[in-house]
Design a protein around this motif. Structure first.
Motif, PDB file in Angstrom:
ATOM      1  N   TRP A  60      36.552  48.570  27.292  1.00 44.24           N
ATOM      2  CA  TRP A  60      37.160  47.414  26.621  1.00 44.24           C
ATOM      3  C   TRP A  60      36.799  46.170  27.441  1.00 44.24           C
ATOM      4  O   TRP A  60      36.632  46.263  28.667  1.00 44.24           O
ATOM      5  CB  TRP A  60      38.686  47.586  26.565  1.00 44.24           C
ATOM      6  CG  TRP A  60      39.099  48.678  25.610  1.00 44.24           C
ATOM      7  CD1 TRP A  60      39.595  48.526  24.351  1.00 44.24           C
ATOM      8  CD2 TRP A  60      39.060  50.096  25.853  1.00 44.24           C
ATOM      9  NE1 TRP A  60      39.859  49.754  23.786  1.00 44.24           N
ATOM     10  CE2 TRP A  60      39.527  50.741  24.688  1.00 44.24           C
ATOM     11  CE3 TRP A  60      38.658  50.914  26.917  1.00 44.24           C
ATOM     12  CZ2 TRP A  60      39.619  52.122  24.563  1.00 44.24           C
ATOM     13  CZ3 TRP A  60      38.736  52.296  26.802  1.00 44.24           C
ATOM     14  CH2 TRP A  60      39.218  52.879  25.636  1.00 44.24           C
ATOM     15  N   TYR A  61      36.709  45.038  26.786  1.00 40.36           N
ATOM     16  CA  TYR A  61      36.226  43.848  27.504  1.00 40.36           C
ATOM     17  C   TYR A  61      36.618  42.595  26.738  1.00 40.36           C
ATOM     18  O   TYR A  61      37.042  42.642  25.573  1.00 40.36           O
ATOM     19  CB  TYR A  61      34.702  43.917  27.700  1.00 40.36           C
ATOM     20  CG  TYR A  61      33.958  44.220  26.427  1.00 40.36           C
ATOM     21  CD1 TYR A  61      33.856  45.525  25.966  1.00 40.36           C
ATOM     22  CD2 TYR A  61      33.394  43.207  25.654  1.00 40.36           C
ATOM     23  CE1 TYR A  61      33.207  45.821  24.781  1.00 40.36           C
ATOM     24  CE2 TYR A  61      32.746  43.496  24.474  1.00 40.36           C
ATOM     25  CZ  TYR A  61      32.651  44.804  24.041  1.00 40.36           C
ATOM     26  OH  TYR A  61      32.026  45.106  22.853  1.00 40.36           O
ATOM     27  N   THR A 121      40.495  39.995  29.544  1.00 44.38           N
ATOM     28  CA  THR A 121      40.481  40.699  30.825  1.00 44.38           C
ATOM     29  C   THR A 121      41.338  41.967  30.745  1.00 44.38           C
ATOM     30  O   THR A 121      42.348  42.110  31.432  1.00 44.38           O
ATOM     31  CB  THR A 121      40.932  39.767  31.972  1.00 44.38           C
ATOM     32  OG1 THR A 121      40.204  38.547  31.864  1.00 44.38           O
ATOM     33  CG2 THR A 121      40.645  40.350  33.333  1.00 44.38           C
ATOM     34  N   PRO A 122      40.907  42.899  29.887  1.00 38.75           N
ATOM     35  CA  PRO A 122      41.714  44.102  29.674  1.00 38.75           C
ATOM     36  C   PRO A 122      41.478  45.169  30.735  1.00 38.75           C
ATOM     37  O   PRO A 122      40.435  45.210  31.386  1.00 38.75           O
ATOM     38  CB  PRO A 122      41.194  44.609  28.323  1.00 38.75           C
ATOM     39  CG  PRO A 122      39.743  44.217  28.335  1.00 38.75           C
ATOM     40  CD  PRO A 122      39.694  42.885  29.059  1.00 38.75           C
ATOM     41  N   GLU A 123      42.449  46.039  30.870  1.00 36.92           N
ATOM     42  CA  GLU A 123      42.292  47.268  31.648  1.00 36.92           C
ATOM     43  C   GLU A 123      42.873  48.386  30.810  1.00 36.92           C
ATOM     44  O   GLU A 123      43.825  48.168  30.043  1.00 36.92           O
ATOM     45  CB  GLU A 123      42.990  47.142  33.003  1.00 36.92           C
ATOM     46  CG  GLU A 123      42.716  48.279  33.960  1.00 36.92           C
ATOM     47  CD  GLU A 123      41.233  48.562  34.146  1.00 36.92           C
ATOM     48  OE1 GLU A 123      40.700  49.372  33.351  1.00 36.92           O
ATOM     49  OE2 GLU A 123      40.603  48.004  35.056  1.00 36.92           O
ATOM     50  N   VAL A 134      46.270  46.948  29.064  1.00 33.95           N
ATOM     51  CA  VAL A 134      46.967  45.812  29.671  1.00 33.95           C
ATOM     52  C   VAL A 134      45.955  44.681  29.775  1.00 33.95           C
ATOM     53  O   VAL A 134      44.767  44.924  30.023  1.00 33.95           O
ATOM     54  CB  VAL A 134      47.571  46.152  31.053  1.00 33.95           C
ATOM     55  CG1 VAL A 134      48.870  46.914  30.914  1.00 33.95           C
ATOM     56  CG2 VAL A 134      46.591  46.943  31.914  1.00 33.95           C
ATOM     57  N   TYR A 135      46.394  43.464  29.567  1.00 35.94           N
ATOM     58  CA  TYR A 135      45.440  42.350  29.477  1.00 35.94           C
ATOM     59  C   TYR A 135      46.171  41.032  29.699  1.00 35.94           C
ATOM     60  O   TYR A 135      47.413  40.976  29.726  1.00 35.94           O
ATOM     61  CB  TYR A 135      44.749  42.365  28.102  1.00 35.94           C
ATOM     62  CG  TYR A 135      45.706  42.530  26.943  1.00 35.94           C
ATOM     63  CD1 TYR A 135      46.361  41.442  26.383  1.00 35.94           C
ATOM     64  CD2 TYR A 135      45.998  43.801  26.430  1.00 35.94           C
ATOM     65  CE1 TYR A 135      47.259  41.597  25.340  1.00 35.94           C
ATOM     66  CE2 TYR A 135      46.900  43.959  25.384  1.00 35.94           C
ATOM     67  CZ  TYR A 135      47.523  42.861  24.843  1.00 35.94           C
ATOM     68  OH  TYR A 135      48.428  43.022  23.820  1.00 35.94           O
ATOM     69  N   GLN A 136      45.398  39.988  29.864  1.00 37.67           N
ATOM     70  CA  GLN A 136      45.957  38.648  30.061  1.00 37.67           C
ATOM     71  C   GLN A 136      46.196  37.977  28.712  1.00 37.67           C
ATOM     72  O   GLN A 136      45.443  38.201  27.766  1.00 37.67           O
ATOM     73  CB  GLN A 136      44.985  37.783  30.854  1.00 37.67           C
ATOM     74  CG  GLN A 136      44.758  38.268  32.272  1.00 37.67           C
ATOM     75  CD  GLN A 136      43.770  37.421  33.044  1.00 37.67           C
ATOM     76  OE1 GLN A 136      43.183  37.916  33.984  1.00 37.67           O
ATOM     77  NE2 GLN A 136      43.579  36.160  32.690  1.00 37.67           N
ATOM     78  N   ASP A 201      44.301  39.900  35.715  1.00 38.90           N
ATOM     79  CA  ASP A 201      43.551  41.105  36.113  1.00 38.90           C
ATOM     80  C   ASP A 201      44.424  42.338  36.304  1.00 38.90           C
ATOM     81  O   ASP A 201      44.351  43.009  37.343  1.00 38.90           O
ATOM     82  CB  ASP A 201      42.774  40.840  37.419  1.00 38.90           C
ATOM     83  CG  ASP A 201      41.723  39.778  37.230  1.00 38.90           C
ATOM     84  OD1 ASP A 201      40.664  40.095  36.683  1.00 38.90           O
ATOM     85  OD2 ASP A 201      41.981  38.609  37.610  1.00 38.90           O
ATOM     86  N   PRO A 202      45.254  42.689  35.324  1.00 42.25           N
ATOM     87  CA  PRO A 202      46.101  43.866  35.500  1.00 42.25           C
ATOM     88  C   PRO A 202      45.278  45.138  35.632  1.00 42.25           C
ATOM     89  O   PRO A 202      44.204  45.264  35.039  1.00 42.25           O
ATOM     90  CB  PRO A 202      46.916  43.899  34.200  1.00 42.25           C
ATOM     91  CG  PRO A 202      46.049  43.207  33.192  1.00 42.25           C
ATOM     92  CD  PRO A 202      45.346  42.126  33.967  1.00 42.25           C
ATOM     93  N   CYS A 203      45.790  46.067  36.406  1.00 35.50           N
ATOM     94  CA  CYS A 203      45.144  47.376  36.551  1.00 35.50           C
ATOM     95  C   CYS A 203      46.255  48.398  36.764  1.00 35.50           C
ATOM     96  O   CYS A 203      46.991  48.320  37.742  1.00 35.50           O
ATOM     97  CB  CYS A 203      44.180  47.358  37.729  1.00 35.50           C
ATOM     98  SG  CYS A 203      43.190  48.847  37.826  1.00 35.50           S
ATOM     99  N   LEU A 204      46.368  49.334  35.831  1.00 34.30           N
ATOM    100  CA  LEU A 204      47.513  50.244  35.802  1.00 34.30           C
ATOM    101  C   LEU A 204      47.089  51.641  36.238  1.00 34.30           C
ATOM    102  O   LEU A 204      46.096  52.172  35.733  1.00 34.30           O
ATOM    103  CB  LEU A 204      48.063  50.263  34.367  1.00 34.30           C
ATOM    104  CG  LEU A 204      49.312  51.070  34.068  1.00 34.30           C
ATOM    105  CD1 LEU A 204      50.456  50.707  34.997  1.00 34.30           C
ATOM    106  CD2 LEU A 204      49.732  50.831  32.607  1.00 34.30           C
TER     107      LEU A 204
END
Ligand code: AAL
Length: 347
Positions: A60-61, A121-123, A134-136, A201-204
């Motif tokens: 995803w992007y 800016t997804p993760e 998760v994203y901005q 920049d979330p990262c789960l």
């Protein structure tokens, strides 16, 4: 022979540099084929981690189009950053090299909603048969002082459909005070916490039975130090993937870095810090997910790494970033590339 009574400042510091090369690596970057080949006029950036489902890789992007005009045009509809007016798209690949763009995953919300301006800016995070993006998010108008939040959408399949949670998951700390009315992000009466302006920049990850959401903070009244921009990461922890998320009292957990890149290794969390701060271009490791120490200092790194989420992260310190996707700039446009790590020393 070195006389230990006359050690230079550098030699004294070096007495602490006793770690081996296990975490040290270099990067190769490659152009990709299919829809990820460079395309002028289209912005593809900030790829998520790469997931494998069946025989297919997913990523995803952020995707958008059009020239960036910047702030101060007087027209609030203008694109202020490359990631302004963007949305989250996804693509698939059978081999990690040829990618097919599949379309929109999460779009912007209705006018007036918290995500009406940009969703980016997804993760990705997969857990017990469900998928979490998760994203901005940014709400209109996109001015310099706008606050930026982290939001989430959930799906049963990587292809979606994605269901947005009704409110952001993580918000900036509400304890900075702007100075004056001018749209100037450096003018403050009080800076507030390290994440008083933006959470990015979330990262789960699933860690120690909980859900750790690492993120980058930007501060109101950001200054420059000897490491460049004041950028730090925090972590917010929840009992379920959808929250509520509580920021760690130990935040910030880094004093440097940019796009968040973390992976699990032998009961701890490893992190790649790039771009900003005195500890940029380092790999760090926290045996408890909180207390990070430098374990390697790197020559250079790609930008915005989204590593392939291997099922064997414990096989070696760098298994969690063996390969993945990143972004690069060319002639004013961002496009997605592949990175691979390599070591000159045997693992
Ligand atoms: C990055 C990330 C975030 C910022 C911008 C787009 O690479 O840190 O996503 O908002 O730049």
């Amino acid at each position: 022979m070195t006389d230990n009574t006359t050690l230079s400042a550098a030699s004294l510091r070096a007495l602490n540099y006793t770690l081996g090369p296990e975490w040290f690596c270099e990067f190769r970057e490659f152009d990709l084929g299919g829809d990820f080949a460079y395309q002028a006029g289209v912005i593809r950036r900030d790829p998520s981690a790469v997931l494998q489902s069946g025989d297919t890789y997913y990523v995803w992007y952020t995707r958008g189009t059009g020239e960036t005009t910047g702030f101060g045009t007087g027209d609030p509809a203008q694109k202020v950053f490359p990631w302004d007016l963007t949305e989250v798209w996804y693509a698939t690949s059978k081999d990690g090299w040829e990618w097919q763009e599949q379309g929109l995953a999460v779009g912007r919300g209705q006018p007036g909603s918290f995500d009406d301006r940009a969703v980016f800016t997804p993760e990705i995070f997969a857990h017990q048969g469900k998928y979490y993006l998760v994203y901005q998010v940014v709400k209109t108008p996109y001015v310099l002082r706008v606050k930026e939040s982290i939001a989430m959408a959930v799906a049963d399949f990587p292809q979606g459909p994605w269901q947005k949670l009704p409110a952001p998951l993580v918000e900036p700390a509400d304890n900075g005070v702007w100075l004056g009315e001018e749209d100037n992000r450096f003018a403050v009466l009080a800076k507030g916490d390290f994440d008083s302006h933006k959470v990015h920049d979330p990262c789960l990850i699933h860690y120690r039975g909980k859900f750790y959401l690492y993120y980058k903070g930007e501060q109101m009244g950001e200054e420059r130090t000897f490491g460049g921009r004041e950028i730090r990461w925090g972590v917010a922890v929840a009992d379920t993937p959808t929250g509520p998320y509580v920021k760690s009292p130990y935040n910030p957990v880094t004093n440097s870095g940019h796009e968040v890149c973390v992976w699990l290794y032998q009961g701890g969390v490893a992190a790649l810090l790039t771009t900003d701060g005195p500890e940029k271009n380092t790999i760090q490791y926290a045996p408890d997910g909180i207390n990070f120490e430098i374990v390697a200092v790197l020559k250079r790194t790609p930008e915005a790494l989204g590593p392939f989420r291997t099922s064997q992260p414990d096989a070696g310190p760098l298994e969690g970033i063996a390969w993945g996707l990143c972004h690069a700039f060319k002639d004013g446009w961002q496009y997605i590339r592949r990175f691979e790590t390599f070591q000159r020393h045997p693992r």
